[in-house]
Design a protein around this motif. Structure first.
Motif, PDB file in Angstrom:
ATOM      1  N   THR A 108      -0.257   3.535  -0.511  1.00  0.00           N
ATOM      2  CA  THR A 108      -0.750   4.907  -0.409  1.00  0.00           C
ATOM      3  C   THR A 108      -0.245   5.765  -1.561  1.00  0.00           C
ATOM      4  OG1 THR A 108      -0.852   4.726   1.993  1.00  0.00           O
ATOM      5  CG2 THR A 108      -0.859   6.936   1.062  1.00  0.00           C
TER       6      THR A 108
ATOM      7  N   CYS B 209      -5.267   9.364   4.658  1.00  0.00           N
ATOM      8  CA  CYS B 209      -5.940   8.341   3.837  1.00  0.00           C
ATOM      9  C   CYS B 209      -7.451   8.529   3.853  1.00  0.00           C
ATOM     10  CB  CYS B 209      -5.584   6.944   4.347  1.00  0.00           C
ATOM     11  SG  CYS B 209      -3.905   6.412   3.992  1.00  0.00           S
TER      12      CYS B 209
ATOM     13  N   CYS C 297      -0.201  12.456   4.102  1.00  0.00           N
ATOM     14  CA  CYS C 297       0.340  11.094   4.041  1.00  0.00           C
ATOM     15  C   CYS C 297       1.838  11.066   3.775  1.00  0.00           C
ATOM     16  CB  CYS C 297      -0.379  10.293   2.955  1.00  0.00           C
ATOM     17  SG  CYS C 297      -2.124   9.991   3.278  1.00  0.00           S
TER      18      CYS C 297
ATOM     19  N   ASN D 114      -8.808   3.352  -2.123  1.00  0.00           N
ATOM     20  CA  ASN D 114      -8.201   4.079  -1.006  1.00  0.00           C
ATOM     21  C   ASN D 114      -8.768   3.614   0.329  1.00  0.00           C
ATOM     22  OD1 ASN D 114      -6.557   5.915   0.217  1.00  0.00           O
ATOM     23  ND2 ASN D 114      -7.428   7.708  -0.759  1.00  0.00           N
TER      24      ASN D 114
END
Length: 542
Positions: free
Chosen positions: A74, A138, A171, A231
């Motif tokens: 991430t 995300c 995130c 992603n």
């Protein structure tokens, strides 16, 4: 996997060593496996200062590695996007009709108000689930990153970049919470934080090369689409593999979301910083715009709202109500120091990248791909630095590490400020790029471990969110001030052609001197605030 209770026994064969942690409870809290929540049952409340034994989630080493990989991916994807944006910056400015001075800070670091979402998202995470917030971040980051590739105007690009920044802010605090939930203090947690930071230079390096290739061939919009696709893969991996702790977290409550978060404080701070962002955007292209009466009024309102925010959170904290950034956090000298440091170093680190990128493309005339290759030493040094810091952080005093790496980072802008036309890449830019990230790399790992060690569990998420917020504000403000300095010096240059490489270089050289001053100031702040903090990241005594 059902979360353990406080009194459960634990097998020492589970993947993290030092499963039990002695914790002094102040105020009384009950650890429930995923988060620490105020104890609601009198029989579970230990006496103030009493040491209790709590248990972290059990699992195999493979499960632990999956958690680390998801979080590292991430942060890597966010840096992948940053690497692409850096090399594509001049072409985006030409295609969308934006001045390079404005794009210098508004596209790489979207306006500063979305960074406050870091603090708000921490509170939302506490009210819901760190896994849920991680997956939501995300998904939204994938959506808005793809939207950047479809932007037809500069305004659309800036807005979508701002929204992607909000998504990324979901995130980061969730990642810190997941690490805290999964790993006790010790080598595993150190490695997790180092991997979380290590994803940044890897993603950044790939983004530089990929962005250079795509910008020079298919076009810069394809870089955003490729990042969005990457992603989406990370999102699927995280949804499939991140552990579910539904039994350990409190049920989601709309009342907690409505009244358990300082929305008024977030509104005040966001309006203040949004107005400040607007003023910075207005005066970046022409500093004389600050004389406009409307701009003067807006700037005054922005500045007036800052003490109003401080007074509001004091009122909230005094009445035991939720506060976005409680004033009591600043009573911890070490935390105050690392926040000031991250404000200065994140501003200097990111601005150095942007200014050097413009030097190569606007002054030296290199294309995007050649510029990307020139930048490769920086992500490589970062990739080596993060695991090295993770291995030694519990063996060497943290203040020594921060001071040494800050001195190294001071060399980068100093070299570029002193460099002349006759200096080769290997004498000037190469060592500057190698050293630029050292302080930010060490500060990231040490700061997170320091927060874990000096704050009780029920305030670690808040402190981490404030730290992330300050970092993002520092990044935005550093780039904005650098853009103003470079534009102002170039405008007042004695060189007649203000678009000539010579005139531009005068502004960029002044910017490098300013960045050197920021790095030097960070050294003195570290010496004052971190002196004697000792080692961090050591395993708790069994």
């Amino acid at each position: 996997m059902s979360p353990p209770s406080v009194n459960d026994d634990v097998s020492t064969s589970d993947y993290p060593s030092h499963e039990y942690v002695d914790a002094a409870i102040a105020p009384p809290t009950l650890f429930t496996g995923a988060k620490q929540h105020p104890a609601t049952d009198a029989e579970h409340q230990p006496l103030l200062g009493q040491s209790v034994r709590v248990k972290y989630r059990s699992g195999s080493r493979a499960e632990a590695l999956v958690v680390v990989v998801c979080i590292a991916c991430t942060t890597g994807v966010s840096s992948l996007l940053n690497g692409h944006v850096i090399v594509a910056l001049p072409m985006m400015a030409d295609d969308l009709g934006l001045s390079v001075d404005l794009v210098l800070w508004s596209v790489p670091a979207p306006p500063v108000s979305p960074s406050l979402a870091c603090s708000s998202s921490c509170a939302v995470t506490d009210a819901t689930s760190s896994r849920l917030m991680f997956l939501l971040g995300c998904f939204l980051q994938c959506l808005f990153t793809s939207a950047c590739g479809f932007a037809q105007t500069g305004t659309q690009l800036i807005v979508f970049r701002a929204l992607s920044g909000v998504a990324a802010s979901f995130c980061l605090p969730a990642s810190v919470s997941i690490i805290y939930d999964t790993f006790p203090a010790g080598p595993w947690r150190n490695a997790a934080f180092a991997s979380m930071g290590g994803g940044q230079p890897v993603g950044y390096g790939v983004g530089l090369v990929l962005g250079g290739i795509l910008t020079s061939t298919a076009g810069w919009p394809w870089g955003f689409h490729v990042v969005a696709l990457t992603n989406s893969i990370v999102l699927v991996l995280a949804a499939w593999q991140l552990p579910v702790n539904s039994d350990s977290a409190p049920p989601v409550s709309w009342r907690r979301l409505a009244f358990g978060i300082d929305w008024i404080g977030a509104f005040i701070a966001s309006i203040s910083l949004a107005l400040l962002s607007y003023i910075l955007a207005v005066i970046t292209g022409d500093t004389s715009n600050i004389r406009n009466p409307t701009n003067i009024c807006l700037l005054g309102l922005s500045l007036a709202l800052m003490p109003a925010f401080v007074a509001w959170v004091h009122h909230q904290e005094h009445n035991d109500r939720p506060a976005l950034i409680p004033n009591s956090l600043w009573s911890n000298k070490g935390f105050t120091s690392i926040c000031i440091n991250v404000f200065l170093m994140w501003g200097a680190f990111n601005a150095f990248e942007q200014v050097l990128n413009l030097v190569y493309q606007k002054v030296k005339g290199l294309d995007a791909f050649a510029t990307a290759l020139a930048f490769l030493p920086m992500p490589i040094s970062g990739l080596l630095a993060y695991p090295a810091i993770g291995l030694v952080v519990h063996r060497i005093r943290a203040d020594w590490i921060v001071l040494a790496t800050t001195v190294a980072s001071c060399v980068s802008p100093l070299l570029m400020a002193l460099s002349g036309p006759s200096w080769s890449y290997w004498v000037g830019a190469f060592p500057a790029l190698l050293l630029n990230a050292t302080a930010s790399d060490s500060l990231f790992t040490i700061s997170n471990l320091l927060i874990m060690s000096v704050f009780p569990g029920n305030t670690q998420g808040l402190a981490g969110g404030v730290f992330s917020t300050i970092a993002q504000i520092g990044k935005s403000m550093g780039l904005a001030v650098v853009a103003l300095i470079a534009e102002s010096i170039t405008t007042h240059s004695s060189i007649e052609d203000k678009e000539s490489p010579e005139a531009l270089m005068e502004g960029y050289r002044a910017a490098f001197w300013f960045l050197f001053a920021l790095s030097a100031a960070s050294f003195f702040v570290s010496f004052w605030g971190l002196h004697g903090i000792g080692k961090v990241g050591r395993a708790a005594a069994a």
